[in-house]
Scaffold this active site. Structure first.
Site, PDB file in Angstrom:
ATOM      1  N   GLU A  47     -47.528  70.094 -30.435  1.00  0.00           N
ATOM      2  CA  GLU A  47     -46.522  69.474 -31.294  1.00  0.00           C
ATOM      3  C   GLU A  47     -46.643  69.946 -32.742  1.00  0.00           C
ATOM      4  O   GLU A  47     -45.639  70.155 -33.423  1.00  0.00           O
ATOM      5  CB  GLU A  47     -46.603  67.950 -31.223  1.00  0.00           C
ATOM      6  N   TYR A 130     -42.124  61.930 -36.234  1.00  0.00           N
ATOM      7  CA  TYR A 130     -41.788  62.670 -35.012  1.00  0.00           C
ATOM      8  C   TYR A 130     -43.011  62.898 -34.142  1.00  0.00           C
ATOM      9  O   TYR A 130     -43.026  62.567 -32.952  1.00  0.00           O
ATOM     10  CB  TYR A 130     -41.118  64.029 -35.302  1.00  0.00           C
ATOM     11  N   ASP A 148     -36.569  64.662 -33.604  1.00  0.00           N
ATOM     12  CA  ASP A 148     -36.651  65.943 -34.291  1.00  0.00           C
ATOM     13  C   ASP A 148     -35.229  66.466 -34.517  1.00  0.00           C
ATOM     14  O   ASP A 148     -34.256  65.745 -34.313  1.00  0.00           O
ATOM     15  CB  ASP A 148     -37.481  66.928 -33.463  1.00  0.00           C
TER      16      ASP A 148
END
Length: 365
Positions: A47, A130, A148
């Site tokens: 991520e 996020y 996102d």
DNA sequence: CAACCGTGGGC
DNA sequence: TGCCCAAGGTT
């Protein structure tokens, strides 16, 4: 085409939407390296790497990173320079410094287990709204929004939201929407499916609506506004900066390199010595003065620069005139200045701009 | 909130 | 060439 501040879900079949979206994802999801297991550490690293970065770019970095640091403990135990080297070329280097800091914190404070509560996860350095939602939903199956750019684009079309998605305040609107829409049976697949749809179907330009599994739920498709949504304001022009750099050799063919400060642009990366050009003094003179005053280096520079390199960042442009030179006095190594053999240059993490310099320099011989 | 923080690819 | 874009976060 009217504005809506709170989103109106009247007539929107949430359950059918979840089912159509998730079953599409189960059929079509890409086989990505970080989808092979649900190790929170791997999800976390992926991520961070994926922030503002394309999947195709991330894949080789992720694989190398996992070979080098297979576990959270391995990363926590590594040296910062070693970690930064694995990030070389990926950009946004504060990501990896923050990741390293946060991983060490998890190792010490949580015994090596990534925490499971939104508050604790969100507190980790480099983990914003996020990424926190992504970790919690994908690794731990919690129904937290992970909003996102994909999610904002997809939902702005599906729900016909006309807020400017470039504005920070807009993200909250979509988080509220996701809290209404998210599947509590499978939050992980729901969030990933929304992003996957944005990446593969509901793309920024010319979306493939005819292939879309949730077309029947899409207000923009029904209203013919898929090409104008989402609304996104433009960025500003970059500032241009004129720089003078030097590749300096000592008598033994070693090269002078400089470590950038620990904060700001390209923090802690190595570079060839460079300084901003003055409007009034010749570049060579500015460079010589800088070397002398800052590092006590007396250098002899060639009259003309041997290459000029333009490097474009998100918010600024570097134009670098690069000189070749020799140093007369011996340079003592410090934390921020070293004199290293040419074959050791590759051991240090350089930004792409200075990789270009090195390439041009080697091409001379 | 606006500015800062990288890079490579597409058109 | 220039601009936009890509699984954002920090200050």
């Amino acid at each position: 085409m009217e504005k809506n501040l709170p989103i109106d879900f009247t007539g929107f079949d949430i359950h059918a939407f979840q089912k159509d979206l998730i079953s599409w994802f189960e059929r079509e999801m890409r086989d990505l390296p970080w989808r092979r297991d649900s190790d929170p550490y791997k999800i976390w690293v992926s991520e961070i790497m994926l922030q503002q970065t394309r999947v195709d770019t991330v894949i080789p970095y992720f694989q190398r990173f996992m070979e080098k640091f297979p576990t959270l403990e391995a990363l926590a135990d590594a040296d910062e320079d070693e970690v930064l080297k694995e990030w070389e070329g990926l950009g946004y280097y504060s990501r990896v410094r923050n990741l390293h800091t946060a991983v060490k914190e998890v190792q010490e404070k949580y015994g090596g287990t990534v925490p499971k509560t939104p508050k604790e996860v969100a507190k980790l350095k480099g983990v914003g709204p996020y990424t926190a939602g992504a970790i919690l939903s994908i690794a731990y199956g919690q129904p937290e929004p992970a909003v996102d750019g994909n999610v904002m684009r997809v939902l702005s079309r599906i729900l016909s939201v006309w807020e400017d998605i470039a504005k920070p305040s807009s993200r909250k609107i979509f988080e509220d929407a996701v809290r209404k829409l998210i599947s509590h049976e499978n939050p992980s697949f729901f969030n990933q499916a929304l992003m996957e749809l944005g990446a593969l179907v509901c793309t920024s330009k010319s979306p493939s609506c005819l292939l879309c599994p949730v077309r029947d739920h899409c207000r923009a498709f029904a209203e013919g506004t898929t090409e104008v949504l989402p609304v996104k304001s433009k960025g500003k022009k970059q500032k241009q900066i004129q720089l003078a750099a030097a590749v300096l050799e000592d008598g033994d063919g070693r090269i002078v390199i400089h470590k950038r400060p620990g904060k700001g642009l390209l923090a802690n990366m190595w570079e060839f010595v460079q300084t901003e050009e003055s409007s009034f003094l010749p570049a060579r003179q500015v460079l010589k003065d800088y070397l002398s005053e800052e590092f006590g280096i007396e250098a002899e520079l060639e009259t003309d620069y041997f290459t000029e390199i333009r490097h474009v960042f998100t918010h600024l442009i570097w134009d670098i005139r690069v000189y070749r030179g020799k140093i007369k006095n011996r340079v003592e190594g410090t934390d921020e200045l070293k004199c290293v053999p040419a074959w050791e240059i590759e051991k240090y993490a350089f930004p792409v701009s200075h990789q270009k310099i090195w390439k041009a320099y080697r091409a001379l011989k």
